[in-house]
Write an enzyme that holds these catalytic residues in place. Sequence first.
Site, mmCIF file in Angstrom:
data_model
loop_
_atom_site.group_PDB
_atom_site.id
_atom_site.type_symbol
_atom_site.label_atom_id
_atom_site.label_comp_id
_atom_site.label_asym_id
_atom_site.label_seq_id
_atom_site.Cartn_x
_atom_site.Cartn_y
_atom_site.Cartn_z
ATOM 1 N N TYR A 58 72.396 27.533 138.377
ATOM 2 C CA TYR A 58 73.053 27.611 139.682
ATOM 3 C C TYR A 58 73.548 26.238 140.119
ATOM 4 O O TYR A 58 74.714 26.087 140.516
ATOM 5 C CB TYR A 58 72.059 28.167 140.701
ATOM 6 C CG TYR A 58 72.614 28.349 142.084
ATOM 7 C CD1 TYR A 58 73.513 29.375 142.364
ATOM 8 C CD2 TYR A 58 72.221 27.518 143.127
ATOM 9 C CE1 TYR A 58 74.015 29.557 143.646
ATOM 10 C CE2 TYR A 58 72.718 27.689 144.406
ATOM 11 C CZ TYR A 58 73.611 28.713 144.662
ATOM 12 O OH TYR A 58 74.106 28.877 145.935
ATOM 13 N N LYS B 46 77.514 25.058 140.614
ATOM 14 C CA LYS B 46 77.997 24.638 141.927
ATOM 15 C C LYS B 46 78.500 23.192 141.902
ATOM 16 O O LYS B 46 79.466 22.856 142.590
ATOM 17 C CB LYS B 46 76.901 24.814 142.975
ATOM 18 C CG LYS B 46 76.521 26.271 143.227
ATOM 19 C CD LYS B 46 77.722 27.109 143.661
ATOM 20 C CE LYS B 46 77.331 28.526 144.020
ATOM 21 N NZ LYS B 46 78.494 29.332 144.476
#
Length: 251
Positions: free
Chosen positions: A155, A159
Amino acid sequence: MDLDGRVCVVTGAASGIGEEIARQFGARGAAVAIIDVRAETAEQVAEQITEKGPGSAAGFSCDLRSVQEIEAALAAINARYGRLDVVVNVAGLANRTPVEDITEAEWDLLNDVNLKAPFFVAQQAYRVMVTQRSGKIINIASHRAHTTDGNHLIYAATKAGLQAVTRDLAVAGGRYGIEVNTVSPGYVLTPMTEHNLQNEEWLSHMTSRIPLGRLLEMREVANAVLFLAAPTTSGITGQNLLVDGGWTVHE
């Protein structure tokens, strides 16, 4: 209304933060295109936005893991409205898999949804905006692009990558009047995270870690997006706006 007549596209807008952003766009007079894999739910949200007014909305089914479906959805939106003013990439997936247990399948899934999909959505929008000589692209990243607890490797990587994509698009699109920015939320209270409120230990840790002493609300993220999307906001591009309650500045 400050978005009256503007065509605003939001991915992952059938629920959560994306839905809140879409509703706020509609409340300000925009024509909202909701992109989501959940076609029926997207249509329901679109109908509610249209009924409430003053803006309108329509749902567009799309599996964001497929570049072909992304291209088809953006083409359909452009054909319907004739222009694209604001595109917001919200759809995303998170993980908490220990580093030693991450699989190739999980790695590919999160990269497909969190990084590849936003780029190809932005690319399709970018091509239209180049012709228009105007447009705004807003990517939803995360404070996890800046800090980590060792449990969000994929994640956080996606990002951080999305912020890099934002910067490159901003530089490439500047000459065409295209502004590209990122909004990076911290921990936000959504229908998917509400269950955490029952975990007193977790909640105590979160509120002590966040200087504001509370989780963020979806409307606060939507307000940041609205600020960047407004026609009156100009001259801001290639930037990252953190909406994290002060998380990243807290030692």
